[in-house]
Motif scaffolding. Structure first.
Motif, PDB file in Angstrom:
ATOM      1  N   UNK A 116       0.837  -1.204   0.000  1.00 12.04           N
ATOM      2  CA  UNK A 116       0.000   0.000   0.000  1.00 12.04           C
ATOM      3  C   UNK A 116       0.874   1.259   0.000  1.00 12.04           C
ATOM      4  N   UNK A 117       1.952   1.244   0.765  1.00 12.12           N
ATOM      5  CA  UNK A 117       2.877   2.383   0.772  1.00 12.12           C
ATOM      6  C   UNK A 117       3.517   2.579  -0.597  1.00 12.12           C
ATOM      7  N   UNK A 118       3.863   1.468  -1.250  1.00 17.58           N
ATOM      8  CA  UNK A 118       4.478   1.567  -2.578  1.00 17.58           C
ATOM      9  C   UNK A 118       3.499   2.144  -3.596  1.00 17.58           C
ATOM     10  N   UNK A 119       2.236   1.733  -3.537  1.00 14.72           N
ATOM     11  CA  UNK A 119       1.224   2.268  -4.448  1.00 14.72           C
ATOM     12  C   UNK A 119       1.001   3.756  -4.187  1.00 14.72           C
ATOM     13  N   UNK A 120       0.957   4.146  -2.919  1.00 16.63           N
ATOM     14  CA  UNK A 120       0.784   5.557  -2.564  1.00 16.63           C
ATOM     15  C   UNK A 120       1.950   6.390  -3.075  1.00 16.63           C
ATOM     16  N   UNK A 121       3.170   5.889  -2.899  1.00 18.72           N
ATOM     17  CA  UNK A 121       4.365   6.595  -3.371  1.00 18.72           C
ATOM     18  C   UNK A 121       4.330   6.739  -4.895  1.00 18.72           C
ATOM     19  N   UNK A 122       3.907   5.688  -5.591  1.00 20.95           N
ATOM     20  CA  UNK A 122       3.819   5.734  -7.050  1.00 20.95           C
ATOM     21  C   UNK A 122       2.837   6.810  -7.508  1.00 20.95           C
ATOM     22  N   UNK A 123       1.683   6.879  -6.874  1.00 20.28           N
ATOM     23  CA  UNK A 123       0.661   7.864  -7.242  1.00 20.28           C
ATOM     24  C   UNK A 123       1.186   9.281  -7.025  1.00 20.28           C
ATOM     25  N   UNK A 124       1.838   9.506  -5.873  1.00 20.55           N
ATOM     26  CA  UNK A 124       2.299  10.849  -5.537  1.00 20.55           C
ATOM     27  C   UNK A 124       3.502  11.259  -6.377  1.00 20.55           C
ATOM     28  N   UNK A 125       4.477  10.387  -6.513  1.00 22.18           N
ATOM     29  CA  UNK A 125       5.716  10.734  -7.213  1.00 22.18           C
ATOM     30  C   UNK A 125       5.495  10.916  -8.703  1.00 22.18           C
ATOM     31  N   UNK A 126       4.706  10.043  -9.298  1.00 20.42           N
ATOM     32  CA  UNK A 126       4.475  10.098 -10.741  1.00 20.42           C
ATOM     33  C   UNK A 126       3.256  10.929 -11.117  1.00 20.42           C
ATOM     34  N   UNK A 127       2.659  11.633 -10.140  1.00 20.20           N
ATOM     35  CA  UNK A 127       1.551  12.556 -10.390  1.00 20.20           C
ATOM     36  C   UNK A 127       0.381  11.861 -11.086  1.00 20.20           C
ATOM     37  N   UNK A 128       0.055  10.664 -10.625  1.00 15.26           N
ATOM     38  CA  UNK A 128      -1.040   9.898 -11.206  1.00 15.26           C
ATOM     39  C   UNK A 128      -2.349  10.242 -10.496  1.00 15.26           C
ATOM     40  N   UNK A 129      -3.462  10.240 -11.194  1.00 17.73           N
ATOM     41  CA  UNK A 129      -4.759  10.451 -10.540  1.00 17.73           C
ATOM     42  C   UNK A 129      -5.025   9.355  -9.513  1.00 17.73           C
ATOM     43  N   UNK A 130      -5.709   9.715  -8.441  1.00 20.95           N
ATOM     44  CA  UNK A 130      -5.994   8.729  -7.394  1.00 20.95           C
ATOM     45  C   UNK A 130      -6.889   7.624  -7.920  1.00 20.95           C
ATOM     46  N   UNK A 131      -7.747   7.941  -8.906  1.00 23.23           N
ATOM     47  CA  UNK A 131      -8.642   6.894  -9.420  1.00 23.23           C
ATOM     48  C   UNK A 131      -7.898   5.840 -10.235  1.00 23.23           C
ATOM     49  N   UNK A 132      -6.571   5.961 -10.317  1.00 26.82           N
ATOM     50  CA  UNK A 132      -5.769   4.908 -10.950  1.00 26.82           C
ATOM     51  C   UNK A 132      -5.968   3.576 -10.237  1.00 26.82           C
ATOM     52  N   UNK A 133      -6.191   3.627  -8.919  1.00 29.75           N
ATOM     53  CA  UNK A 133      -6.341   2.383  -8.152  1.00 29.75           C
ATOM     54  C   UNK A 133      -7.635   1.661  -8.494  1.00 29.75           C
ATOM     55  N   UNK A 134      -8.531   2.307  -9.216  1.00 28.32           N
ATOM     56  CA  UNK A 134      -9.780   1.646  -9.633  1.00 28.32           C
ATOM     57  C   UNK A 134      -9.703   1.139 -11.062  1.00 28.32           C
ATOM     58  N   UNK A 135      -8.632   1.429 -11.769  1.00 28.48           N
ATOM     59  CA  UNK A 135      -8.506   1.019 -13.168  1.00 28.48           C
ATOM     60  C   UNK A 135      -8.228  -0.476 -13.255  1.00 28.48           C
ATOM     61  N   UNK A 136      -8.889  -1.189 -14.144  1.00 31.08           N
ATOM     62  CA  UNK A 136      -8.691  -2.642 -14.238  1.00 31.08           C
ATOM     63  C   UNK A 136      -7.275  -3.039 -14.630  1.00 31.08           C
ATOM     64  N   UNK A 137      -6.634  -2.243 -15.500  1.00 28.81           N
ATOM     65  CA  UNK A 137      -5.277  -2.577 -15.913  1.00 28.81           C
ATOM     66  C   UNK A 137      -4.296  -2.500 -14.760  1.00 28.81           C
ATOM     67  N   UNK A 138      -4.396  -1.432 -13.949  1.00 29.47           N
ATOM     68  CA  UNK A 138      -3.501  -1.276 -12.806  1.00 29.47           C
ATOM     69  C   UNK A 138      -3.756  -2.373 -11.771  1.00 29.47           C
ATOM     70  N   UNK A 139      -5.015  -2.673 -11.535  1.00 27.38           N
ATOM     71  CA  UNK A 139      -5.340  -3.731 -10.579  1.00 27.38           C
ATOM     72  C   UNK A 139      -4.851  -5.095 -11.067  1.00 27.38           C
ATOM     73  N   UNK A 140      -4.932  -5.331 -12.370  1.00 29.03           N
ATOM     74  CA  UNK A 140      -4.440  -6.587 -12.916  1.00 29.03           C
ATOM     75  C   UNK A 140      -2.925  -6.705 -12.733  1.00 29.03           C
TER      76      UNK A 140
END
Length: 623
Positions: A116-140
């Protein structure tokens, strides 16, 4: 024997079980006529043992209760079989492992927290939208990496995980800033795509390990009028929020807007003009000419024509291949990008033959082909401006010392780059003269000149090479005064700390406060009593003169690496180097924050609140 009864078969006549692997079946069998092998018989007592589909539990129990000796032999064979064939253990454990592989991690487990920390760091560092965690490709992707991890909700990341990471990052940056002595700053104003105004503040400093660092402190929402008074108050508040004393601010680098100039004056801060903006304005001022305006206007139309037609782009590529020219697209000028005008001109001149070949057959666009007069004007502009673009890029870096370069660069422009050449056209000579005069005028301020002289003096690549002989005594006097003041402040604290350490040392406590003297301590006392300590002013003078006697290092060497090695020889001068070499020459570091902000406040994220924007920019720049 009575009719209808059957004698039990001898043990040796029993048939073994088919396809069995367990050692217990050596002690049991079946009658020959029992084709289905439904009735299990004990080979020892010929007694019948009930079992179901080859289950061996009852068989072991029969041996254990009726035939102890055979049971012990059976268990010994079983142990030997396991040791000689570890695959049996593997087969036994498959069912357990299967369940473990699909059982989700507990939310509080170490592995779940790490992912969870790694996913949070990825979202913040790479300026990704938070709704990335709901995308099927990312979840896969995450599920493929670890099937037991279950992604938390989008709300958890936006309301819990990212704010917690922000607080951790702020605490780390605050801890770093507590150890900072002198520092410099850059600032700028920006409006997002939703027209919300922001003020940035970035600090630059050199650590005790002689590393140049930059920290983005804020991208603060600034709804007030952008007056000098409001900007000055916002900057003071920004420093106060991080407990940074204004007295330790060496310089602030800004663009040339009047409100920025006034803000620095109101705060009584030393201000350095952004070299990139100054050079850009110098060039714009130098090319105010009718011939230049016509030639540049033609270039813009030409680039626009190829940019809006894919057929023309394809034809240009074919012409480039045929003429063996570099297969490159034309460059569009961007008013906010330094040097983009010159890059546009250079690319048009490079591709002139291909452009003429493509447009010569189009009677509607044939007028866009530059005439020989336009070509001469563009050549003159290119010859004057091309060398200047390299200086802008070199002086805009954040990861290396640049302030000490400014004085040598101005000298190089005057003596070489912008010096008149016999082969220059009148237009080239005019552009060079105007650019040089503009820069010399804008950097003629006495405070700016003194700052640049001190920075150049503290760089072992330059020292006094670019400092006027008339200004050198004042620079040395300034450094002596600051070195003495800096040495006296920590000297008393260091002396007090040394005294406390001596009094509290274990050896002193063990001897009742009287430490046992060594032979070396006797000589130390004798030497100290015979030699009077030198005045601090003389020590500083000697250190300064010794520094000037050291050879100048190569221009490609890192000055901070040199100071790291020679810190032990010039400890007081090293503090001055950390103070003055941290100043950036352009406001590009703060402007890059707005590039980051633009990547965050996209059209799909335009509803982000200002506080959220500040948080996300802070994380993207400081993680």
């Amino acid at each position: 024997m009575a009719s209808g009864t059957t004698e039990p078969e001898p043990a040796g006549m029993l048939v073994p079980k088919r396809n069995c692997t367990s050692a217990v079946w050596e002690y049991f069998g079946f009658k020959r006529d029992d084709v289905a092998q439904s009735q299990v018989l004990c080979k020892t007592c010929l007694g019948r043992v009930s079992t179901y589909r080859g289950n061996t539990t009852n068989l072991y129990q029969h041996l254990k209760t009726r035939h102890k000796t055979e049971y012990d032999r059976c268990m010994a064979k079983k142990s030997s079989s396991v040791q000689n064939n570890p695959s049996n253990v593997t087969r036994q454990g498959l069912l357990t492992e299967l369940f473990e592989g699909v059982t989700p991690y507990e939310r509080t487990s170490k592995r779940h927290v790490e992912i969870t920390k790694a996913v949070t760091h990825c979202i913040a560092k790479d300026m990704m939208p938070v709704n990335t965690v709901t995308k099927p490709g990312f979840n896969n992707l995450v599920t493929t990496l670890d099937k037991r991890y279950r992604m938390p909700s989008r709300t958890y990341f936006s309301q819990t995980a990212i704010p917690e990471l922000h607080m951790q990052c702020r605490r780390r940056v605050a801890a770093e800033l507590k150890a900072v002595g002198f520092f410099a700053a850059t600032t700028d104003m920006w409006s997002s795509r939703t027209a919300e105004p922001y003020q940035s503040l970035t600090v630059h400093y050199i650590t005790e390990d002689l590393h140049l660092e930059a920290r983005s402190l804020q991208t603060a929402y600034f709804p007030e009028d952008h007056t000098g008074e409001n900007i000055a108050a916002g900057l003071r508040e920004g420093l106060a929020c991080w407990d940074l004393p204004e007295d330790n601010l060496v310089c602030i680098t800004t663009d040339n807007a009047s409100n920025m100039v006034k803000a620095a004056q109101l705060n009584e801060w030393t201000r350095l003009q952004c070299f990139g903006h100054r050079l850009h304005l110098a060039i714009e001022n130098a090319i105010k000419d009718g011939r230049v305006s016509r030639a540049i206007g033609l270039c813009k139309k030409l680039v626009g024509h190829f940019s809006h037609s894919w057929k023309k782009k394809a034809a240009l590529t074919e012409a480039q291949k045929e003429l063996k020219l570099p297969e490159q697209s034309l460059i569009t000028e961007c008013p906010t990008r330094w040097g983009s005008k010159e890059k546009m001109i250079a690319r048009v001149l490079e591709q002139m033959k291909a452009i003429s070949q493509v447009l010569s057959g189009d009677r509607h666009a044939r007028s866009l082909i530059p005439t020989w007069q336009d070509a001469e004007v563009l050549e003159s502009i290119h010859k004057a401006l091309h060398p200047l673009s390299e200086f802008t890029d070199a002086l805009s870096g954040e990861e290396y010392v640049s302030i000490s370069y400014l004085k040598p660069v101005l000298h190089l422009l005057a003596t070489s780059v912008l010096a008149e050449d016999a082969e220059d056209t009148d237009l080239t000579r005019s552009i060079k003269t105007k650019v040089l005069a503009y820069l010399n005028d804008k950097y003629s301020n006495l405070n700016t000149q003194e700052l640049l002289d001190v920075a150049s003096f503290m760089d072992p690549r330059f020292k006094t090479q670019y400092i006027s002989a008339d200004n050198l005594p004042a620079i040395k006097a300034r450094l002596k005064t600051e070195m003495v003041e800096s040495a006296r402040r920590p000297h008393n604290q260091e002396k007090r700390s040394r005294t406390e350490t001596t009094q509290n040392s274990p050896s002193a406590q063990a001897s009742g406060g009287k430490a046992k003297k060594t032979l070396g301590s006797l000589f130390k006392t004798s030497a100290a009593s015979s030699a009077l300590p030198l005045p601090l002013e003389d020590v500083v003078e000697a250190e300064l003169n010794s520094y000037l006697l050291t050879p100048v290092i190569d221009g490609e060497d890192d000055p901070l690496a040199w100071w790291k090695v020679h810190n032990i020889h010039f400890p007081r001068l090293c503090k001055m180097a950390r103070k003055y070499l941290c100043v950036p020459t352009t406001s590009a570091p703060s402007e890059r924050l707005f590039s980051t902000g633009g990547n965050i406040v996209t059209c799909t994220r335009s509803s982000l609140k200002p506080a959220k924007v500040d948080m996300l920019v802070f994380l993207a720049k400081n993680l």
